[in-house]
Design an enzyme around this catalytic site. Structure first.
Site, PDB file in Angstrom:
ATOM      1  CD  GLU A 141     -36.819  -7.510  -2.751  1.00 30.74           C
ATOM      2  OE1 GLU A 141     -36.565  -6.580  -1.961  1.00 30.74           O
ATOM      3  OE2 GLU A 141     -36.185  -8.579  -2.784  1.00 30.74           O
ATOM      4  CD  GLU A 172     -30.670  -7.691  -1.705  1.00 29.32           C
ATOM      5  OE1 GLU A 172     -30.913  -8.130  -0.581  1.00 29.32           O
ATOM      6  OE2 GLU A 172     -30.783  -6.494  -1.994  1.00 29.32           O
TER       7      GLU A 172
HETATM    8  C1  GAL Z   1     -34.176  -6.125  -0.502  1.00 30.26           C
HETATM    9  C2  GAL Z   1     -34.002  -7.584  -0.178  1.00 30.26           C
HETATM   10  C3  GAL Z   1     -35.077  -8.100   0.731  1.00 30.26           C
HETATM   11  C4  GAL Z   1     -35.291  -7.156   1.866  1.00 30.26           C
HETATM   12  C5  GAL Z   1     -35.644  -5.812   1.343  1.00 30.26           C
HETATM   13  C6  GAL Z   1     -35.819  -4.788   2.425  1.00 30.26           C
HETATM   14  O1  GAL Z   1     -32.962  -5.578  -0.872  1.00 30.26           O
HETATM   15  O2  GAL Z   1     -33.969  -8.358  -1.331  1.00 30.26           O
HETATM   16  O3  GAL Z   1     -34.711  -9.355   1.203  1.00 30.26           O
HETATM   17  O4  GAL Z   1     -34.124  -7.051   2.600  1.00 30.26           O
HETATM   18  O5  GAL Z   1     -34.611  -5.333   0.531  1.00 30.26           O
HETATM   19  O6  GAL Z   1     -36.785  -5.104   3.327  1.00 30.26           O
END
Ligand code: GAL
Length: 962
Positions: A483, A413
């Site tokens: 993620e 990010e």
């Molecule tokens: C993503 C980010 C993580 C964390 C997650 C939400 O956007 O890369 O670091 O913030 O969301 O828990």
């Protein structure tokens, strides 16, 4: 001697000055090393300039200072407080300037050299991690300063050392220009949080070296070449290798993979030092649009791992790192993304040894710039490029010799920009043997993998089918979901649905659940603290508790679910043809490391068991295997086969018999309970009796079943909303938790319309509705009995315009006491419509206490699914159809109001929910809501329960752990 008092370096975009160039990190060699961890003298100032530098001079008396442990974070040791923000910078955004209020920790350590410390050669001082910026002095000499919190920095110090009385002084600033590059979603925790080590560098000792160990799957040969900055020899006894550094050698080898982590011990010997090597032969390539290792596509069953310990923060010891890897391996996880920075280097050694694919991510995130449309983003500003390149180099040089690292990640990010491109070009040039990952660039300009986070199932399917469009380059690339499955609170839901997509489309090479562990901080009053608990003026609450492990590393139901969803062996069957289908879902290994067994269970009790002979099966292959005949003379009742795949022998990560995969196959169906309406309701003295049931004649409320008191039985639609029900503020889709509250589902009132007594039934008619709304549910409770048992049939019909699903639908009631609970149905853990893969049908025993899932922020939890019957508090309940069972010592309203587990106090009564339905869980605390098929629609429903007094007492003085 003069000291610079200026702290200008703190706000300098440059990575620092004085440190040695980065190089390979190794844990041990035959050169001497001295660990400087332990108790250090410590002084905290409010600003970077508050104190002069005189403490760095020999002879300074720090006797009045506090002490802190190094490695450690001072804010976790009673000095100042932690701050949690997700992406907001907790200071004004004016890069590279930082606030005047800049907590600054002066650290002092006196040390003597061990008597046998060699006089020849040199010595370096290595810092493995300091947040966020440090300036270092040894014996009064200023060595320089550095930024890059989770990266190593070395200084040459040999010329400054004395046999005794050395003074190491380190000034650490919480905020620096580097903080702009470290805006990861986690606690801000300043301090010297990784090891500080003095390393003797013998004359002619190893400098930097790069182990290249590839594998040719067409020939079965490995090629090894160890490049070294110093002439030397490389030996690998098991392979008969003895070559000069820099010289390639090709020999037959067993390849390394996460499934079969074959390492060969070797040595790099130079004129002055012998460094142990742990060599894994593997070739990572992008070919035909797929990530291949040793020629085969891999499917990542991954997690995102932040470093976390509830007392020590990111200062992890080796035992904790090992525990993480063991827990991952035991839960079928095969990959880890080191979100969002290079981990302690020892962690990668464990991944090499025990077998995990690693995406090693650089210490870079500038997420806070999203608030200003990415204006001034350091990643697209040439002044910062040297700092970005320094970070890339420190990661790659440190970690390049780990076979487990198959992909480098530029960071997280950070938007897009020239700085990222410069990093990518440098990494590709320095290490063409690995692939490159970065999520934040939809065009994939700098990457070898198309990566996304939290894409919903439908989009992932489109990507899998290559219907998603995008740049020409992107269309050629494999896909990973870096993620997904946001594991905040109860959940994540929908993992099984993702896994089906990953297995169906070759372009989808798997994903990494967000995230491994809750970052709760152990707190004397709150249990575990989260954002806001330290009085931060800006914070993101419990968004920091979104892991598959609770802060104390106990697996959450989410981890149990994930283990089942990604199990490497498929075991299935519908019970119609007496066979079980076994599928090898490994990418490399056959099934020879596993042993298979079956049990035949009736009503959850094992009646017979045996072993199942399964062929070794190559990756991807399946076999249909015959199950035995059901054992003769088995009792009547619902029956099923449970087939398990267990480790056939001890492994380095789990003992023999550890369950890797399992499946259940139906054998005989359940007979639903039948209760003849034979008993007559009798009204006397304001009470109606019906079989064992005792009711209030005026209200029709159940008061007792036999001698078991019952209170408050009524229809219930409310659950203490989960983090996923509530959803994240930025979600554009419907957030049901909010809609439910708006509709008033948490404040339903029950209007009594009629109590009717007939020949064979007591019927109670009600209307259940919140104030201010026309929407309602009619609920009719019809009670009948055969004299011994009491049957309740509930019929409910929604009235008005219901546009939202229901949180739950069922009944709830209170019992005066209950501790032991026994049931036949899904277990042993909780399950919800889209988190039920790991729920096995069986006979389970637990306690009310143990049925609670300890989510750091209290919320709906603990439901057991598909319960045929349950006994608790002296009561037996059978369901038609099977039901969801929840029991707790507080009401849903109390659970809903609690912010920490310590708010939950037993009120005496045990509250039991028997649900006909529950709404799905989803992942909307960051990702998608539950899929429509898991919605609990508001529609007419009928369900029934049979109550009786249980034959075995289920109330005992001492709780039984079950
Ligand atoms: C993503 C980010 C993580 C964390 C997650 C939400 O956007 O890369 O670091 O913030 O969301 O828990």
């Amino acid at each position: 001697m003069s000291f610079r008092t200026s702290t200008q370096y703190v706000e300098d975009v440059s990575p620092g000055s004085g440190a040695l160039p980065p190089r390979a990190w190794y844990a041990s060699s035959d050169a001497k090393a001295l660990c400087l961890g332990g108790s250090w003298r410590f002084r905290l100032s409010d600003t970077a300039d508050a104190e002069d530098d005189s403490f760095a001079a020999p002879g300074y008396d720090a006797g009045g200072w506090a002490q802190v442990s190094v490695p450690g974070h001072w804010v976790l040791q009673g000095h100042g407080s932690p701050v949690y923000t997700n992406h907001l910078y907790p200071f004004p955004v004016d890069p590279p300037r930082v606030p005047t209020e800049n907590p600054t920790g002066d650290h002092l350590r006196l040390f003597d050299l061990p008597g046998d410390w060699p006089e020849d050669g040199g010595t370096v001082l290595r810092f493995d991690g300091v947040e966020s910026c440090a300036r270092v002095w040894l014996n009064g000499t200023d060595l320089g300063e550095f930024k890059g919190s989770r990266l190593p920095h070395e200084f040459a110090v040999g010329h400054l050392l004395k046999p005794g009385g050395n003074v190491l002084a380190v000034r650490v600033h919480q905020w620096s220009a580097g903080s702009y590059l470290e805006d990861q979603d986690q606690w801000w925790l300043p301090g010297i949080f990784r090891d500080v080590t003095l390393l003797h560098r013998p004359a002619g000792g190893v400098l930097d070296f790069f182990v290249h160990a590839s594998y040719d799957h067409t020939t079965g040969a490995g090629t090894l070449r160890v490049d070294s900055d110093v002439d030397g020899r490389v030996t690998v006894p098991d392979l008969g290798i003895d070559v000069a550094a820099g010289e390639p050698v090709t020999v037959p080898v067993e390849p390394w993979s996460a499934e079969t982590p074959r390492l060969y011990d070797g040595v790099l010997a130079t004129g002055g030092e012998r460094v142990p090597l742990r060599i894994g032969f593997r070739t990572v390539a992008l070919s035909d649009g797929l990530i291949r290792v040793n020629g085969r596509p891999v499917l990542f069953k991954g997690v995102n791992r932040h470093e976390w310990h509830p007392e020590r923060g990111r200062a992890l010891d080796l035992a904790t790192m090992r525990e993480d890897v063991l827990l991952m391996k035991r839960h079928n996880i095969n990959a880890v993304r080191t979100s969002h920075y290079p981990p302690h280097p020892a962690f990668l050694g464990l991944c090499d040894e025990l077998g995990l694919w690693v995406i090693d991510e650089c210490d870079l995130e500038t997420h806070g710039f999203t608030e200003q449309g990415w204006r001034d983003n350091p990643v697209d500003d040439d002044r910062w490029t040297p700092a970005l390149l320094d970070r890339a180099a420190r990661m790659v040089e440190r970690d390049k010799n780990h076979p487990s690292v198959v992909i480098w990640s530029l960071g997280n990010e950070a938007g897009t920009g020239r700085g990222l491109t410069a990093m990518a070009e440098w990494i590709h040039g320095r290490d063409p043997s690995r692939l490159l990952h970065y999520e934040g660039d939809p065009g994939c300009r700098d990457t070898d993998v198309y990566s996304r986070m939290y894409a919903d199932h439908a989009e992932v399917e489109r990507i899998g089918r290559r219907l998603d469009g995008g740049t020409h380059k992107r269309r050629q690339l494999p896909f990973v979901l870096c993620e997904f499955g946001h594991a905040m609170g109860n959940g994540p839901g929908g993992l099984a649905d993702y896994q089906q997509l990953f297995e169906a489309h070759e372009r989808l090479q798997g994903g990494f659940v967000w995230e491994w562990i809750d970052h709760g901080i152990a707190h004397p009053e709150l249990g575990y603290a989260y954002g806001g608990d330290f009085g931060e003026e800006l914070h993101d609450g419990n968004f920091v508790c979104d892991g598959l492990l609770f802060p104390d590393r106990r697996p959450s139901p989410g981890l149990t679910e994930y283990k089942k969803v990604i199990e490497p062996v498929g075991i299935s069957g519908d019970g119609t043809d007496g066979t079980v289908r076994v599928t090898n879902k490994y990418d490399f290994a056959d099934l020879s490391a596993l042993a298979f067994s079956w049990t035949y269970e009736v009503e959850g009790e094992v009646v017979d068991s045996g072993t199942l002979t399964v062929p070794a099966l190559a990756p991807g292959a399946s076999a249909d295997l015959g199950l035995p005949e059901p054992p003769p003379g088995a009792p009547a009742g619902e029956a099923l086969w449970t087939v398990r795949a267990v480790l056939a022998a001890d492994t380095p990560w789990a003992p023999k018999d550890h369950v890797v995969a399992w499946g259940q196959i139906p054998a005989a169906q359940r007979r639903t309970p039948y209760v003849a309406a034979a008993a007559r309701p009798v009204a006397r003295d304001g009470v109606i009796t019906l079989g064992p049931g005792v009711f209030d004649a005026r209200t029709g409320a159940l008061r007792a079943v036999g001698d078991v008191g019952v209170c408050g039985l009524r229809l219930d639609v409310w659950r203490a909303t989960t983090d996923n029900d509530d959803g994240a503020a930025w979600q554009s889709g419907l957030r049901y938790g909010l809609l439910w509250r708006k509709l008033g589902l948490h404040r339903m009132r029950h209007r009594l319309d009629a109590v009717e007594v007939s020949e064979d039934a007591l019927t109670v008619r009600t209307r259940v509705a919140p104030a201010a709304r026309e929407t309602a549910l009619s609920a009719v409770y019809r009670w009948t009995s055969d004299g011994d048992r009491l049957r309740l049939a509930v019929a409910t019909v929604p009235e008005g315009d219901w546009t939202v699903p229901l949180p739950r639908l069922g009944i709830r009631f209170g019992l005066p006491a209950a501790d032991r609970v026994e049931w036949f149905g899904g277990g042993p853990g909780e399950a919800y419509p889209d988190t039920k893969a790991a729920s096995a049908v069986g006979r389970w025993r637990s306690t009310v206490e143990d049925m609670q899932t300890p989510y750091v922020r209290p919320q709906e939890n603990g439901a057991r699914i598909e319960v045929r019957w349950a006994e608790l508090g002296g009561l037996r309940v059978e369901g038609d159809p099977a039901f969801w069972l929840t029991a707790r010592r507080w009401t849903t309203e109390q659970l809903d109001a609690a912010t920490h587990r310590t708010d939950l106090l037993s009120g005496g009564t045990v509250w039991v929910n028997l649900d006909h339905g529950q709404h799905g869980i989803g992942s909307q605390s960051c990702g998608p809501a539950p899929l429509p098929r898991y919605h609990l629609k508001a529609e007419p429903a009928e369900f029934s329960f049979v109550f009786s007094v249980s034959a075995t007492p289920t109330v005992s003085a001492t709780p039984n752990a079950g």
